[in-house]
Design a protein around this motif. Sequence first.
Motif, mmCIF file in Angstrom:
data_model
loop_
_atom_site.group_PDB
_atom_site.id
_atom_site.type_symbol
_atom_site.label_atom_id
_atom_site.label_comp_id
_atom_site.label_asym_id
_atom_site.label_seq_id
_atom_site.Cartn_x
_atom_site.Cartn_y
_atom_site.Cartn_z
ATOM 1 N N GLN A 112 0.823 -1.207 0.000
ATOM 2 C CA GLN A 112 0.000 0.000 0.000
ATOM 3 C C GLN A 112 0.859 1.261 0.000
ATOM 4 O O GLN A 112 0.546 2.255 -0.659
ATOM 5 C CB GLN A 112 -0.917 -0.006 1.230
ATOM 6 C CG GLN A 112 -1.955 1.115 1.243
ATOM 7 C CD GLN A 112 -2.946 0.977 0.104
ATOM 8 O OE1 GLN A 112 -3.234 -0.127 -0.328
ATOM 9 N NE2 GLN A 112 -3.456 2.092 -0.378
ATOM 10 N N ARG B 288 2.160 1.999 -3.508
ATOM 11 C CA ARG B 288 1.125 2.478 -4.431
ATOM 12 C C ARG B 288 0.775 3.945 -4.195
ATOM 13 O O ARG B 288 0.131 4.568 -5.034
ATOM 14 C CB ARG B 288 -0.119 1.596 -4.306
ATOM 15 C CG ARG B 288 0.088 0.233 -4.947
ATOM 16 C CD ARG B 288 -1.087 -0.679 -4.768
ATOM 17 N NE ARG B 288 -0.885 -1.922 -5.522
ATOM 18 C CZ ARG B 288 -1.560 -3.037 -5.329
ATOM 19 N NH1 ARG B 288 -2.497 -3.093 -4.388
ATOM 20 N NH2 ARG B 288 -1.321 -4.113 -6.066
ATOM 21 N N ARG C 21 3.207 2.921 -11.565
ATOM 22 C CA ARG C 21 2.445 1.694 -11.372
ATOM 23 C C ARG C 21 3.299 0.700 -10.603
ATOM 24 O O ARG C 21 4.526 0.671 -10.723
ATOM 25 C CB ARG C 21 2.043 1.100 -12.728
ATOM 26 C CG ARG C 21 1.074 -0.074 -12.639
ATOM 27 C CD ARG C 21 0.598 -0.450 -14.042
ATOM 28 N NE ARG C 21 1.686 -0.912 -14.883
ATOM 29 C CZ ARG C 21 2.112 -2.171 -14.928
ATOM 30 N NH1 ARG C 21 1.552 -3.085 -14.176
ATOM 31 N NH2 ARG C 21 3.090 -2.522 -15.736
ATOM 32 N N CYS D 76 8.372 -1.542 -9.559
ATOM 33 C CA CYS D 76 7.883 -0.157 -9.582
ATOM 34 C C CYS D 76 8.275 0.484 -10.910
ATOM 35 O O CYS D 76 9.467 0.603 -11.227
ATOM 36 C CB CYS D 76 8.492 0.644 -8.431
ATOM 37 S SG CYS D 76 8.264 -0.138 -6.820
#
Length: 551
Positions: free
Chosen positions: A488, A491, A498, A522
């Motif tokens: 998390q 992100r 992305r 990443c």
Amino acid sequence: MAERIITIEIGSKITKVCETDYKGSPAVYQYFSFETPEGMIENQVVHENESFKITLEEMLKRHNIKTRKVVFVISTIGIGTKEEIIPNMKEQKMRDYIKTNLGNFFPVDPKECHVAFRVNGTTKDGKNRVQLFAVNNNIVYGYQTLALFCKLNMLDIEFAENGVALSLKNIFPTGNVVNVDVEDTFSAITIVKDGQIALQRSIAYGIDETVRSLQENHFFGDGLSYNDTLERMSETESFFDNFSSIYEKQQTEPVKAEATEGLRYVISNVRRILEYYQSQNQGIAFDKMILSGLGASCRGFAELMEAETGFPFGAVPVEVVNKTAKNLDEGIRSIAFSAIVAAATSKGLVQKKQGLDLEKLLREPRDNSTARKLFAICVLVSAVLIVIPVVKRVVLQGKQASLESEIATMQEAKKVNDEYQKTKSIYDELIEMNDMTQTSNDGLLPLLQEMEGALPTDAVITEMSASQEAVSIYFTAPSKSVAAKTIQAFRGFSSVERVSVDALTEDMDDTGAGSYTFILTCYYPGTGLEETEGTQETTGSTESSNGEVAQ
């Protein structure tokens, strides 16, 4: 039928003269060149010169050229020029728009300069890419005065780079075409892409240093002039075919070594500009490479350019100059390219309606009224001629004071302009070098900084690898919740576009204790794969609503 005129391009060392068509297709009927007298042109300002006038008259008579109408051709070296984006409008309205907004484009007084423009093409949103030119009034005044001194009718002043760019734009509506115009003390690179002028650069280097080196070292013999030396260079290879030979043969052929070294600056700058253009247009290939100007006349120069830049250069193709005198050397169209095409595209600085044509007047039928008018004019002229000696001294004294003031102003302006040009050249080169060295991997440092402040302390990085597009990080987490928090956190990073999760594995012992290992990939902004509707990220796990990792 187009009207024949002459174009005159006064270079620092060589003056080129063409008999060509005005406002028609590019043509050349007669061509000749001669050495520019010492002190004739300084900082783009030309002066009255008796030697220039006499030589021009003699050469025009020798080539049986009758016209007195002229378009002068000048380079943009030392002239303010820049590209601006302006709204879409008809070309005839652009002049008023540019005049109104001139203060936003150039830090100049509109009363002190002439402004011209050229449409390079259009942007993706339909606006006009316009090249602006701001020319000091002293430059224009110098050519006007020279025309009167040489008894010529000046129709216009056009830029050498303008004629070349507009001609290539018209003749090659598709493909990528490059023209490198190498003159005595400057060179110009023009790139036309699919009928639009994509790039144009001028550099303050030409073949002058090489010509002077051969002349001063008597390479072709004693007592040869600059122009004689240049002509001999068209017959004999007078420099090496690559720069590495300079060091290998410097002891045995020192003059050739010195002459070849004199070409290093112009060739290295050409290579740098072409490589910069390719770096900004990935995958582009040049369909045609054209070499023109005085450099095109030097035997072996095109081969040296190819050896040191990696690009093959050819002569100006015949379709560019579609009308040529039968007895004219084909090489002239390359040497005089800028002077030939300037008249065909001319709409430059001082275009005006043509004045009284004495030749036409003399061809008209004679009658008594015309004779009386001419007699009256003669009487008036005689009276003026009587008065001239009386006021001549006063006028000359005033002109001398004006010129002294103008020289003082120009010297200060030259100092400022030289410093500006030097600083601008260094700045442009640094920007180009920086653009060429930028990669997507430059985003690695921001990513590491975000990781330092946001990762759970229990998540352990065991391995990391980076490419131009992404960074792959191998993690070990003590629980599902720690793994979920790690995913998390990534992100939410602004430094990545992305995140994908791969190879999630669980390693548990008999007591129920264990760890979770997974790989986070990443992707940097602009390099991640585009997602389409109905597809998901490639992951080995997804997050459940309670923040834990669901298998």
